[in-house]
Design a protein around this motif. Sequence first.
Motif, PDB file in Angstrom:
ATOM      1  N   ALA A 120       0.827  -1.448   0.498  1.00 29.11           N
ATOM      2  CA  ALA A 120      -0.303  -0.112  -0.113  1.00 29.11           C
ATOM      3  C   ALA A 120       0.769   0.806   0.009  1.00 29.11           C
ATOM      4  CB  ALA A 120      -1.231   0.285   0.898  1.00 29.11           C
ATOM      5  N   CYS A 121       2.438   0.835   0.597  1.00 24.28           N
ATOM      6  CA  CYS A 121       3.242   2.242   0.226  1.00 24.28           C
ATOM      7  C   CYS A 121       3.559   2.773  -1.324  1.00 24.28           C
ATOM      8  CB  CYS A 121       4.079   2.009   1.202  1.00 24.28           C
ATOM      9  SG  CYS A 121       4.011   1.266   2.711  1.00 24.28           S
ATOM     10  N   ASP A 122       3.927   3.897  -1.417  1.00 29.85           N
ATOM     11  CA  ASP A 122       4.491   4.172  -2.629  1.00 29.85           C
ATOM     12  C   ASP A 122       5.294   3.436  -3.159  1.00 29.85           C
ATOM     13  OD1 ASP A 122       1.876   6.296  -3.100  1.00 29.85           O
ATOM     14  OD2 ASP A 122       3.226   6.734  -1.127  1.00 29.85           O
ATOM     15  N   LEU A 123       6.419   3.650  -2.368  1.00 27.24           N
ATOM     16  CA  LEU A 123       7.982   2.979  -2.651  1.00 27.24           C
ATOM     17  C   LEU A 123       8.078   1.808  -1.634  1.00 27.24           C
ATOM     18  CD1 LEU A 123       9.628   6.521  -3.911  1.00 27.24           C
ATOM     19  CD2 LEU A 123       8.970   4.831  -5.351  1.00 27.24           C
ATOM     20  N   ARG A 124       9.078   0.763  -2.200  1.00 28.09           N
ATOM     21  CA  ARG A 124       9.404  -0.011  -1.155  1.00 28.09           C
ATOM     22  C   ARG A 124      11.269  -0.447  -0.668  1.00 28.09           C
ATOM     23  NH1 ARG A 124       4.813  -0.350  -1.866  1.00 28.09           N
ATOM     24  NH2 ARG A 124       6.120  -0.474  -4.340  1.00 28.09           N
ATOM     25  N   VAL A 125      11.601  -0.157   0.350  1.00 25.49           N
ATOM     26  CA  VAL A 125      13.080  -0.748   0.278  1.00 25.49           C
ATOM     27  C   VAL A 125      13.486  -1.684   1.279  1.00 25.49           C
ATOM     28  CG1 VAL A 125      15.445   0.123   1.114  1.00 25.49           C
ATOM     29  CG2 VAL A 125      14.036   1.896   0.431  1.00 25.49           C
ATOM     30  N   PHE A 126      14.008  -2.981   0.054  1.00 29.55           N
ATOM     31  CA  PHE A 126      13.976  -4.843   0.689  1.00 29.55           C
ATOM     32  C   PHE A 126      15.389  -4.886   1.746  1.00 29.55           C
ATOM     33  CE2 PHE A 126      10.607  -5.366  -1.932  1.00 29.55           C
ATOM     34  CZ  PHE A 126       9.380  -5.358  -1.513  1.00 29.55           C
ATOM     35  N   ALA A 127      15.252  -4.903   2.623  1.00 32.74           N
ATOM     36  CA  ALA A 127      16.987  -5.729   2.768  1.00 32.74           C
ATOM     37  C   ALA A 127      16.506  -6.784   2.317  1.00 32.74           C
ATOM     38  CB  ALA A 127      16.825  -5.813   4.722  1.00 32.74           C
ATOM     39  N   LYS A 128      18.223  -8.049   1.420  1.00 36.44           N
ATOM     40  CA  LYS A 128      19.081  -9.092   0.706  1.00 36.44           C
ATOM     41  C   LYS A 128      17.805  -9.788   1.304  1.00 36.44           C
ATOM     42  CE  LYS A 128      21.945  -6.426  -1.277  1.00 36.44           C
ATOM     43  NZ  LYS A 128      23.850  -6.640  -1.570  1.00 36.44           N
ATOM     44  N   ASN A 129      17.258 -10.449   2.577  1.00 31.11           N
ATOM     45  CA  ASN A 129      17.382 -10.975   3.364  1.00 31.11           C
ATOM     46  C   ASN A 129      15.700 -11.348   3.593  1.00 31.11           C
ATOM     47  OD1 ASN A 129      17.904  -9.455   5.608  1.00 31.11           O
ATOM     48  ND2 ASN A 129      18.702 -10.695   6.554  1.00 31.11           N
ATOM     49  N   ALA A 130      15.099  -9.951   3.820  1.00 35.06           N
ATOM     50  CA  ALA A 130      13.920 -10.165   3.971  1.00 35.06           C
ATOM     51  C   ALA A 130      13.226 -11.323   3.607  1.00 35.06           C
ATOM     52  CB  ALA A 130      12.892  -9.270   3.835  1.00 35.06           C
ATOM     53  N   THR A 131      11.581 -11.777   3.987  1.00 37.55           N
ATOM     54  CA  THR A 131      10.858 -12.806   3.437  1.00 37.55           C
ATOM     55  C   THR A 131       9.732 -12.202   3.940  1.00 37.55           C
ATOM     56  OG1 THR A 131      12.380 -14.329   5.933  1.00 37.55           O
ATOM     57  CG2 THR A 131      10.274 -15.130   4.675  1.00 37.55           C
ATOM     58  N   LEU A 132       9.360 -12.433   2.439  1.00 35.06           N
ATOM     59  CA  LEU A 132       7.669 -12.243   1.630  1.00 35.06           C
ATOM     60  C   LEU A 132       6.993 -13.058   1.811  1.00 35.06           C
ATOM     61  CD1 LEU A 132       9.079  -9.328  -1.050  1.00 35.06           C
ATOM     62  CD2 LEU A 132       9.046  -9.322   2.305  1.00 35.06           C
ATOM     63  N   ALA A 133       5.429 -13.058   2.084  1.00 31.82           N
ATOM     64  CA  ALA A 133       4.734 -13.889   2.444  1.00 31.82           C
ATOM     65  C   ALA A 133       3.153 -13.942   2.302  1.00 31.82           C
ATOM     66  CB  ALA A 133       5.382 -15.356   2.984  1.00 31.82           C
ATOM     67  N   THR A 134       2.153 -14.014   1.277  1.00 33.02           N
ATOM     68  CA  THR A 134       0.885 -13.730   1.894  1.00 33.02           C
ATOM     69  C   THR A 134       0.382 -14.726   2.848  1.00 33.02           C
ATOM     70  OG1 THR A 134      -0.034 -15.092   0.295  1.00 33.02           O
ATOM     71  CG2 THR A 134       0.878 -13.556  -0.545  1.00 33.02           C
ATOM     72  N   ALA A 135       0.893 -15.796   2.909  1.00 36.40           N
ATOM     73  CA  ALA A 135       0.443 -16.525   4.017  1.00 36.40           C
ATOM     74  C   ALA A 135      -0.426 -16.816   4.755  1.00 36.40           C
ATOM     75  CB  ALA A 135       0.957 -15.436   5.684  1.00 36.40           C
ATOM     76  N   PHE A 136      -1.887 -16.215   3.734  1.00 32.40           N
ATOM     77  CA  PHE A 136      -3.718 -16.014   4.546  1.00 32.40           C
ATOM     78  C   PHE A 136      -4.137 -17.583   4.317  1.00 32.40           C
ATOM     79  CE2 PHE A 136      -3.062 -11.682   3.622  1.00 32.40           C
ATOM     80  CZ  PHE A 136      -3.563 -11.022   4.541  1.00 32.40           C
ATOM     81  N   SER A 137      -3.889 -18.491   3.047  1.00 32.54           N
ATOM     82  CA  SER A 137      -3.886 -19.182   2.725  1.00 32.54           C
ATOM     83  C   SER A 137      -3.864 -20.064   3.802  1.00 32.54           C
ATOM     84  CB  SER A 137      -3.632 -19.747   0.883  1.00 32.54           C
ATOM     85  OG  SER A 137      -2.727 -19.831   0.515  1.00 32.54           O
ATOM     86  N   ALA A 138      -2.605 -20.353   4.096  1.00 30.37           N
ATOM     87  CA  ALA A 138      -1.998 -21.209   4.710  1.00 30.37           C
ATOM     88  C   ALA A 138      -2.355 -21.860   5.690  1.00 30.37           C
ATOM     89  CB  ALA A 138      -0.394 -20.871   4.988  1.00 30.37           C
ATOM     90  N   ILE A 139      -3.441 -20.081   7.207  1.00 31.37           N
ATOM     91  CA  ILE A 139      -4.392 -20.911   7.635  1.00 31.37           C
ATOM     92  C   ILE A 139      -5.899 -19.916   7.927  1.00 31.37           C
ATOM     93  CG2 ILE A 139      -2.774 -19.459   9.570  1.00 31.37           C
ATOM     94  CD1 ILE A 139      -4.061 -17.045   9.407  1.00 31.37           C
ATOM     95  N   GLY A 140      -6.245 -20.771   6.110  1.00 32.81           N
ATOM     96  CA  GLY A 140      -7.463 -21.283   6.127  1.00 32.81           C
ATOM     97  C   GLY A 140      -8.228 -19.739   5.725  1.00 32.81           C
ATOM     98  N   LEU A 141      -7.284 -19.030   5.375  1.00 36.06           N
ATOM     99  CA  LEU A 141      -7.475 -17.532   5.202  1.00 36.06           C
ATOM    100  C   LEU A 141      -7.761 -16.962   3.792  1.00 36.06           C
ATOM    101  CD1 LEU A 141      -7.500 -16.090   8.164  1.00 36.06           C
ATOM    102  CD2 LEU A 141      -9.148 -17.028   8.382  1.00 36.06           C
ATOM    103  N   THR A 142      -8.238 -16.122   3.595  1.00 33.15           N
ATOM    104  CA  THR A 142      -8.838 -14.954   2.394  1.00 33.15           C
ATOM    105  C   THR A 142      -7.606 -14.127   2.229  1.00 33.15           C
ATOM    106  OG1 THR A 142      -9.211 -14.315  -0.246  1.00 33.15           O
ATOM    107  CG2 THR A 142     -10.934 -13.701   2.265  1.00 33.15           C
ATOM    108  N   CYS A 143      -7.610 -13.271   1.598  1.00 35.80           N
ATOM    109  CA  CYS A 143      -6.672 -11.986   1.057  1.00 35.80           C
ATOM    110  C   CYS A 143      -7.573 -11.385   2.308  1.00 35.80           C
ATOM    111  CB  CYS A 143      -6.610 -11.528   0.031  1.00 35.80           C
ATOM    112  SG  CYS A 143      -5.341 -11.956  -1.059  1.00 35.80           S
ATOM    113  N   ASP A 144      -6.838 -10.175   3.200  1.00 31.92           N
ATOM    114  CA  ASP A 144      -6.922  -9.053   2.882  1.00 31.92           C
ATOM    115  C   ASP A 144      -5.947  -7.431   3.286  1.00 31.92           C
ATOM    116  OD1 ASP A 144      -5.036  -9.033   5.728  1.00 31.92           O
ATOM    117  OD2 ASP A 144      -7.139  -9.667   6.731  1.00 31.92           O
ATOM    118  N   SER A 145      -6.527  -6.190   3.954  1.00 31.58           N
ATOM    119  CA  SER A 145      -5.784  -5.502   3.790  1.00 31.58           C
ATOM    120  C   SER A 145      -4.896  -4.712   2.635  1.00 31.58           C
ATOM    121  CB  SER A 145      -3.802  -5.693   4.591  1.00 31.58           C
ATOM    122  OG  SER A 145      -4.221  -6.104   5.618  1.00 31.58           O
ATOM    123  N   GLY A 146      -5.686  -4.911   1.267  1.00 29.80           N
ATOM    124  CA  GLY A 146      -5.725  -4.841   0.425  1.00 29.80           C
ATOM    125  C   GLY A 146      -5.107  -5.148  -0.668  1.00 29.80           C
TER     126      GLY A 146
END
Length: 262
Positions: A120-146
């Motif tokens: 939702a932010c305009d720009l992003r700066v990532f640490a090279k070792n950051a972990t990204l994931a949607t995660a929702f379906s892993a706990i039986g949910l769908t998307c939120d937070s846009g």
Amino acid sequence: MDSVLIERRDAVATVMINRPERRNSLNGDVKTALRNALTEVAADQQIRAVVLAGAGGHFCAGQDLKEHADELSTGGAESAFSTVAEHYAPIVRSLATMPKPVIAAVEGSCVGAGLGFALACDLRVFAKNATLATAFSAIGLTCDSGLAHTLPRAVGDARARHLVLLAEPFTPAEAVRWGITGDMVDPHETLAAATGLAERLASGPTTAYAETKRLITETWTRTLDATLSAESRAQSRAGASTDHTTAVRAFLNKERPAFVGR
């Protein structure tokens, strides 16, 4: 200890999720404080750029599942998921629509709602070792937070379905390659890099930035003709700003413009 911190330095505000012992996961206190902090900096006309970050080496690990489980057991699903409309939606709306640039400083865990906040932010700066994931379906949910809105626009429909349905983690390098644009830096350098970017934007034409954010956000629901009309109106508003007049004069005089943000 405050669950969300605001640091103001000149025209830049840093909003810091401050629950490092839980990887900045989102309980009720954090969500309320973050919603209120973003509303505050959005309305502060002295602030011309915002950095969103997390304390202790993590951006945000999403919903605190222990609190969520407790709420499910005591209040049921209706009570547990009232947070989507009460907290997550206002937070994302504020990040996406505030009339100034917002930069996410992403390191460590950035999953679930945390990923939604970063997108939702305009720009992003990532640490090279950051972990990204949607995660929702892993706990039986769908998307939120846009995420149902921002993720397909960033990576395309097919890739978004893959990321949400399989809920597999992905790297910042993959995110950038797929279209989630962002700078990548060494770990623990994200906040400094994001702050530097915010300082650069804070010295720019804030009115023009706000109009750009609005145009890009709204163009997905418009026809070409409607977009052309919206651009005409937005350009007229930006053109009436002090910054535009100053910048034209500076260009003609072969000088560097000094933007004041209005």
